[in-house]
Scaffold this motif. Structure first.
Motif, PDB file in Angstrom:
ATOM      1  N   ILE A 325       0.720  -1.082  -0.119  1.00 31.32           N
ATOM      2  CA  ILE A 325      -0.157  -0.295   0.287  1.00 31.32           C
ATOM      3  C   ILE A 325       0.988   1.352   0.441  1.00 31.32           C
ATOM      4  O   ILE A 325       1.346   1.880   0.567  1.00 31.32           O
ATOM      5  N   MET A 326       1.194   1.791  -1.398  1.00 31.62           N
ATOM      6  CA  MET A 326       1.738   2.883  -1.232  1.00 31.62           C
ATOM      7  C   MET A 326       0.735   4.408  -0.915  1.00 31.62           C
ATOM      8  O   MET A 326      -0.542   4.908  -1.811  1.00 31.62           O
ATOM      9  N   LEU A 327       1.798   4.941  -0.218  1.00 32.71           N
ATOM     10  CA  LEU A 327       0.323   6.390   0.080  1.00 32.71           C
ATOM     11  C   LEU A 327       1.702   7.951   0.110  1.00 32.71           C
ATOM     12  O   LEU A 327       2.632   7.620  -0.079  1.00 32.71           O
ATOM     13  N   ASN A 328       1.169   8.344  -0.437  1.00 30.29           N
ATOM     14  CA  ASN A 328       1.846  10.258  -1.162  1.00 30.29           C
ATOM     15  C   ASN A 328       1.335  10.818   0.400  1.00 30.29           C
ATOM     16  O   ASN A 328       0.939  10.012   1.808  1.00 30.29           O
ATOM     17  N   ASP A 329       2.555  11.895   0.695  1.00 36.33           N
ATOM     18  CA  ASP A 329       1.856  12.638   1.678  1.00 36.33           C
ATOM     19  C   ASP A 329       0.458  13.099   2.423  1.00 36.33           C
ATOM     20  O   ASP A 329       0.875  12.786   3.640  1.00 36.33           O
ATOM     21  N   ASP A 330      -0.265  13.604   2.047  1.00 34.40           N
ATOM     22  CA  ASP A 330      -1.604  13.797   1.832  1.00 34.40           C
ATOM     23  C   ASP A 330      -2.419  12.636   2.677  1.00 34.40           C
ATOM     24  O   ASP A 330      -3.493  13.055   3.375  1.00 34.40           O
ATOM     25  N   GLN A 331      -1.873  11.343   2.320  1.00 37.81           N
ATOM     26  CA  GLN A 331      -2.981  10.178   2.676  1.00 37.81           C
ATOM     27  C   GLN A 331      -2.051   9.999   4.025  1.00 37.81           C
ATOM     28  O   GLN A 331      -2.857   9.442   4.442  1.00 37.81           O
ATOM     29  N   GLN A 332      -0.782   9.715   3.890  1.00 38.40           N
ATOM     30  CA  GLN A 332      -0.167   9.744   5.410  1.00 38.40           C
ATOM     31  C   GLN A 332      -0.867  10.864   6.642  1.00 38.40           C
ATOM     32  O   GLN A 332      -1.096  10.553   7.160  1.00 38.40           O
ATOM     33  N   ARG A 333      -0.703  12.037   5.613  1.00 35.56           N
ATOM     34  CA  ARG A 333      -1.501  13.022   6.558  1.00 35.56           C
ATOM     35  C   ARG A 333      -2.669  12.411   6.912  1.00 35.56           C
ATOM     36  O   ARG A 333      -3.209  13.011   8.512  1.00 35.56           O
ATOM     37  N   THR A 352      -7.542   9.855  -6.629  1.00 40.04           N
ATOM     38  CA  THR A 352      -6.933  10.268  -5.590  1.00 40.04           C
ATOM     39  C   THR A 352      -6.587   9.340  -3.923  1.00 40.04           C
ATOM     40  O   THR A 352      -6.253   9.458  -2.886  1.00 40.04           O
ATOM     41  N   GLY A 353      -8.092   7.711  -4.066  1.00 41.75           N
ATOM     42  CA  GLY A 353      -7.117   7.739  -3.339  1.00 41.75           C
ATOM     43  C   GLY A 353      -7.492   7.677  -1.727  1.00 41.75           C
ATOM     44  O   GLY A 353      -7.047   6.991  -1.099  1.00 41.75           O
ATOM     45  N   LYS A 354      -8.768   7.553  -1.631  1.00 45.26           N
ATOM     46  CA  LYS A 354      -9.535   7.604  -0.423  1.00 45.26           C
ATOM     47  C   LYS A 354      -9.607   6.538   0.055  1.00 45.26           C
ATOM     48  O   LYS A 354      -9.667   6.161   0.640  1.00 45.26           O
ATOM     49  N   THR A 355      -9.628   5.075  -0.749  1.00 48.99           N
ATOM     50  CA  THR A 355     -10.123   3.710  -0.242  1.00 48.99           C
ATOM     51  C   THR A 355      -9.380   2.944   0.450  1.00 48.99           C
ATOM     52  O   THR A 355      -8.368   2.611   1.106  1.00 48.99           O
ATOM     53  N   THR A 356      -7.967   3.989  -0.283  1.00 47.54           N
ATOM     54  CA  THR A 356      -6.874   3.726  -0.312  1.00 47.54           C
ATOM     55  C   THR A 356      -6.889   3.687   1.313  1.00 47.54           C
ATOM     56  O   THR A 356      -5.682   2.853   2.358  1.00 47.54           O
ATOM     57  N   VAL A 357      -6.950   5.012   1.488  1.00 48.82           N
ATOM     58  CA  VAL A 357      -6.870   5.443   2.881  1.00 48.82           C
ATOM     59  C   VAL A 357      -7.312   5.055   4.151  1.00 48.82           C
ATOM     60  O   VAL A 357      -6.962   4.377   5.166  1.00 48.82           O
ATOM     61  N   ILE A 358      -8.896   4.407   3.440  1.00 48.55           N
ATOM     62  CA  ILE A 358      -9.474   3.710   4.440  1.00 48.55           C
ATOM     63  C   ILE A 358      -9.064   2.267   4.741  1.00 48.55           C
ATOM     64  O   ILE A 358      -8.637   2.061   5.536  1.00 48.55           O
ATOM     65  N   LYS A 359      -8.609   2.077   3.680  1.00 50.78           N
ATOM     66  CA  LYS A 359      -7.784   0.582   3.723  1.00 50.78           C
ATOM     67  C   LYS A 359      -6.878   0.399   5.048  1.00 50.78           C
ATOM     68  O   LYS A 359      -6.555  -0.365   5.822  1.00 50.78           O
ATOM     69  N   LYS A 360      -5.612   1.320   4.560  1.00 52.94           N
ATOM     70  CA  LYS A 360      -4.737   1.470   5.891  1.00 52.94           C
ATOM     71  C   LYS A 360      -4.954   1.630   7.341  1.00 52.94           C
ATOM     72  O   LYS A 360      -4.062   1.101   7.939  1.00 52.94           O
ATOM     73  N   THR A 477      -9.706  19.289   8.588  1.00 54.32           N
ATOM     74  CA  THR A 477     -10.505  18.327   6.665  1.00 54.32           C
ATOM     75  C   THR A 477      -8.957  17.782   5.910  1.00 54.32           C
ATOM     76  O   THR A 477      -7.913  19.205   6.222  1.00 54.32           O
ATOM     77  N   ILE A 478      -8.359  16.832   5.949  1.00 51.32           N
ATOM     78  CA  ILE A 478      -8.107  16.546   4.265  1.00 51.32           C
ATOM     79  C   ILE A 478      -8.176  16.976   3.485  1.00 51.32           C
ATOM     80  O   ILE A 478      -9.381  15.433   2.674  1.00 51.32           O
ATOM     81  N   ARG A 479      -7.873  17.465   2.299  1.00 51.60           N
ATOM     82  CA  ARG A 479      -8.436  17.193   0.761  1.00 51.60           C
ATOM     83  C   ARG A 479      -7.593  16.637   0.459  1.00 51.60           C
ATOM     84  O   ARG A 479      -5.775  16.240  -0.369  1.00 51.60           O
ATOM     85  N   LEU A 480      -7.368  15.592  -0.428  1.00 50.29           N
ATOM     86  CA  LEU A 480      -6.959  14.540  -1.602  1.00 50.29           C
ATOM     87  C   LEU A 480      -6.936  15.116  -2.823  1.00 50.29           C
ATOM     88  O   LEU A 480      -7.477  15.299  -3.588  1.00 50.29           O
ATOM     89  N   THR A 481      -5.097  15.682  -3.581  1.00 50.13           N
ATOM     90  CA  THR A 481      -5.545  15.936  -4.731  1.00 50.13           C
ATOM     91  C   THR A 481      -5.035  15.314  -5.538  1.00 50.13           C
ATOM     92  O   THR A 481      -4.993  15.445  -6.960  1.00 50.13           O
ATOM     93  N   GLU A 482      -4.112  14.277  -5.513  1.00 49.30           N
ATOM     94  CA  GLU A 482      -3.316  14.375  -6.228  1.00 49.30           C
ATOM     95  C   GLU A 482      -3.573  12.858  -7.024  1.00 49.30           C
ATOM     96  O   GLU A 482      -3.923  11.498  -5.964  1.00 49.30           O
ATOM     97  N   ILE A 483      -3.668  12.818  -8.076  1.00 48.69           N
ATOM     98  CA  ILE A 483      -4.356  11.427  -9.203  1.00 48.69           C
ATOM     99  C   ILE A 483      -3.532  10.914  -8.886  1.00 48.69           C
ATOM    100  O   ILE A 483      -2.516  10.799  -9.812  1.00 48.69           O
ATOM    101  N   PHE A 484      -3.701   9.301  -9.025  1.00 50.08           N
ATOM    102  CA  PHE A 484      -2.296   8.488  -8.947  1.00 50.08           C
ATOM    103  C   PHE A 484      -1.893   7.185 -10.302  1.00 50.08           C
ATOM    104  O   PHE A 484      -3.558   7.818 -10.830  1.00 50.08           O
ATOM    105  N   ARG A 485      -1.063   7.232 -10.316  1.00 49.63           N
ATOM    106  CA  ARG A 485      -0.467   6.856 -12.058  1.00 49.63           C
ATOM    107  C   ARG A 485      -1.473   6.234 -12.258  1.00 49.63           C
ATOM    108  O   ARG A 485      -1.952   6.262 -13.847  1.00 49.63           O
ATOM    109  N   GLN A 486      -2.144   4.965 -11.683  1.00 46.12           N
ATOM    110  CA  GLN A 486      -2.905   4.099 -12.612  1.00 46.12           C
ATOM    111  C   GLN A 486      -4.107   4.731 -13.113  1.00 46.12           C
ATOM    112  O   GLN A 486      -5.262   4.908 -13.734  1.00 46.12           O
ATOM    113  N   ALA A 487      -5.226   6.083 -11.700  1.00 47.75           N
ATOM    114  CA  ALA A 487      -6.181   6.254 -12.441  1.00 47.75           C
ATOM    115  C   ALA A 487      -6.089   7.120 -13.715  1.00 47.75           C
ATOM    116  O   ALA A 487      -6.737   7.699 -14.014  1.00 47.75           O
TER     117      ALA A 487
END
Length: 726
Positions: A325-333, A352-360, A477-487
């Protein structure tokens, strides 16, 4: 004008019946055994009944010569043939065509007298058991009682479908309730609006300027604004809208003032003053929004019971950048914020990885043996989060354990949920009333994580819960803005973000998947041709079945509205040969039809926007069985206006859903609704394929229009300034 004539005969069969307004087209068998077509408003008429019709002959341009009925007098059938048709019409639950034949064959012309006076004699008929006789007795009694109500209401201009609803709500007290206060109907019975109640009130002699009528008009106007998403109405606007509704001209200020004072003294309305303006709402609406603010403030002030090593968790997150599970800075925050703060909002668009945040986050909670529950506003959204995380997610209603007996939630302040973390997905869909119930059931030591896309359409229900929380700045409030490469390889996701940024969607990008198609079409009349081509010829090439495709449109009416599209799509997408079908309103329901619930029904535990499939139809009792997820729900004919066909649905109703393929027709006919968040919401419903059809001008208008309707709410002010009602 043609001379009025009289026809006497027996109703043979119906060609068409509208249960909402009583309009029908039928074959009438005359005394000389010739058959004619009669049409008109004929409530309470059943096949087999003997009728005397008053009217005129007309020539319909399409259907030819017909008798246009002005008046109808019904009589109980006396002939054997008439009795069989009458009893076999489904009028009496427990008697269909087969049992009608048996009963009339056994008792002859005295069959109705037997059912009415000596029903135990029905045991004489082979095949009729005790249970069915009891059902027939109850149905006959109900039919007699409802007949009195329907005749009373028919005289007042109310349709038989609504008469049935009124009787179901009030039973034998229906006429007494109506006489005492007809405006109760608008509050108590879904579908009976103010105008119908007002029509009844006038028919029983309530004056235009009565206090009862003015109060009812004010309450309806407030409720009407709530139906548009607002929780409050500015006082001058309330007066203006009520005057227009009631069409009152004299003493308007005095009448409204007296009515408002009465409602205030009865504690039915609440007044809020803010920035030199006065706002009115119903008291329980105010208490819901104020209750949210008070609970959040207490929740934020309480300490959580767990103590996590946040520094160690953060270092682990940083070092896991090469792991599964790879996380960018916003996801870690975002994850650290959920662990540190009692209430956290995570928002972001698709990819932008909202589901990845939930899983982690769940992985960390599991590792630290912390209890949690996952929830979402709808069954479809709950199913999606279950599939993506592998953990059980419930609808909020199921989480809070809705109790049909009390019509409330079992989980509340006295019976709080037992958990450390509550994680709610698709939180932008939560209206203020559901939010209040959810927060009441949350223990003070728990953490609340709200995940949603605030750029989508606001909740179908009233309020602006998620946006108001963010605007208050009281909730992290954390806003995820980076679109992941696969997306980034998906044109669906890229175009969703383009639309959200005010840019026209692309139909091609060299390195992207061709999962987004734009079909330019200036003439909305050609839409049917495109739908035929896509559904029957092109979808198989994408390896997508028609069952997995949904047509999403901005509105319900018009040539490109859900109503006309559903009527067109039904025979294309449901080719069942089953003869079982039931007409209701504008729709003909058949087995296999995809249908949608359009109101919250707490008795059936089905909710606005739930989509199901018709699995069976009981023709004799006029009952439809609909499969919603793992449950089958029964609908009597009087309840069928809660259902609509759902081959095409409005974009608003699609919130929280995801479909393998969506088709989105956008034309200038929709110009009043063309907004950026509408188109953005529609595109983000597509998982594998999105097909946009329409006029570039209309799509451009939607993309440019970022001015969504501002909802009148005060949750932000309650949180920031502790604003109070007067």
């Amino acid at each position: 004008m043609a001379d009025s004539q009289q026809l006497k005969g027996t109703v043979d069969r119906f060609l068409f019946q509208n249960s909402h307004n009583g309009y029908a087209v039928l074959y009438l068998l005359l005394e000389n055994e010739t058959s004619v077509v009669a049409c008109g408003y004929l409530p309470n008429v059943q096949a087999g009944q003997e009728v005397v019709l008053q009217g005129t002959w007309i020539v319909h341009p399409k259907f030819g010569k017909q008798f246009d009925v002005a008046q109808c007098v019904t009589q109980v059938p006396t002939s054997v043939v008439g009795l069989k048709k009458y009893l076999g019409s489904g009028l009496i639950k427990g008697i269909g065509p087969v049992y009608a034949e048996k009963l009339v064959s056994h008792f002859g012309a005295t069959v109705l007298e037997v059912i009415d006076s000596d029903p135990l004699r029905l045991h004489e008929v082979p095949g009729i058991g005790h249970k069915r006789i009891e059902q027939i007795i109850n149905a006959w009694r109900d039919q007699k009682e409802i007949s009195n109500v329907m005749i009373y209401l028919q005289e007042k201009g109310i349709s038989p479908a609504y008469a049935a609803k009124i009787y179901k709500q009030y039973g034998q007290n229906a006429i007494a309730v109506i006489t005492e206060n007809p405006y109760r109907l608008a509050d108590d019975i879904w579908g009976v609006g103010f105008k119908m109640a007002d029509q009844l009130a006038k028919a029983i002699g309530i004056s235009n300027e009565s206090l009862k009528r003015i109060k009812a008009g004010l309450l309806f106007t407030i409720a009407n604004n709530v139906g548009q998403g607002h929780l409050y109405v500015e006082l001058d606007a309330l007066k203006e809208q009520t005057i227009a509704l009631l069409a009152i001209e004299n003493n308007t200020d005095s009448l409204l003032k007296n009515a408002l004072h009465d409602l205030y003294n009865e504690q039915r309305i609440t007044l809020i003053s803010h920035l030199d303006n006065h706002y009115i709402t119903l008291k329980h609406y105010y208490l819901s929004e104020k209750g949210i603010a008070q609970k959040l403030q207490k929740l934020l002030s309480y300490q959580s019971l767990h103590s996590l090593d946040i520094g160690a968790i953060y270092q682990t997150l940083r070092s896991e950048s090469t792991q599964e599970i790879m996380l960018n800075d916003d996801q870690q925050r975002a994850i650290i914020a959920c662990l540190q703060n009692k209430v956290t909002i995570i928002t972001g668009g698709p990819g932008t990885g909202k589901t990845t945040v939930i899983k982690k986050l769940l992985q960390i909670l599991d590792g630290n043996k912390l209890s949690y529950r996952l929830a979402a506003p709808t069954g479809r959204a709950a199913k999606r989060i279950t599939q993506s995380t592998g953990k059980i997610a419930l609808t909020i209603h199921r989480l809070l354990e809705f109790d049909v007996a009390t019509r409330g939630f079992s989980r509340n302040e006295q019976n709080a949920l037992q958990l450390d973390f509550l994680i709610v997905d698709e939180a932008s869909m939560i209206d203020v009333f559901l939010a209040h119930s959810l927060l009441k059931a949350l223990p003070f030591n728990a953490h609340l994580v709200l995940i949603g896309d605030i750029d989508q359409l606001p909740s179908v229900g009233a309020g602006n819960f998620l946006n108001d929380l963010i605007a208050s700045t009281k909730v992290t409030t954390i806003r995820l803005t980076e679109i992941f490469r696969q997306a980034q390889n998906s044109l669906i996701i890229l175009n969703a973000h383009r639309v959200n940024n005010g840019e026209f969607p692309l139909s091609f990008l060299p390195e992207a998947k061709r999962d987004f198609v734009f079909i330019k079409e200036d003439d909305p009349h050609n839409l049917h041709h495109h739908l035929n081509e896509i559904l029957l010829k092109k979808l198989p090439g994408w390896n997508i079945s028609t069952h997995d495709c949904m047509i999403l449109v901005p509105m319900n009416r018009g040539i490109v509205g859900t109503q006309q599209l559903n009527s067109y799509l039904q025979p294309i997408l449901n080719k069942t040969a089953d003869q079982k079908q039931l007409m209701h309103g504008i729709y003909r329901y058949t087995i296999g039809d995809r249908v949608m619930q359009i109101r919250n029904n707490y008795d059936k535990i089905v909710f606005n926007g739930d989509v199901g499939t018709i699995t069976d139809i009981n023709i004799s009792d006029k009952i439809i069985f609909v499969q919603f997820y793992e449950r089958v729900v029964e609908y009597e004919q009087s309840e069928l206006d809660e259902l609509v066909l759902a081959y095409a649905i409005s974009i608003h109703k699609s919130q929280g859903s995801e479909y393998p393929a969506v088709i989105i027709p956008i034309f200038m006919q929709h110009f009043t609704l063309l907004q950026r968040n509408l188109l953005y919401t529609a595109i983000t419903r597509a998982k594998k394929l999105c097909i946009l059809i329409g006029q570039p001008r209309a799509i451009g208008m939607a993309v440019k229009n970022n001015k969504s309707l501002e909802r009148i709410t005060f949750l932000t002010q309650f949180l920031v300034n502790n604003l109070e009602a007067r």
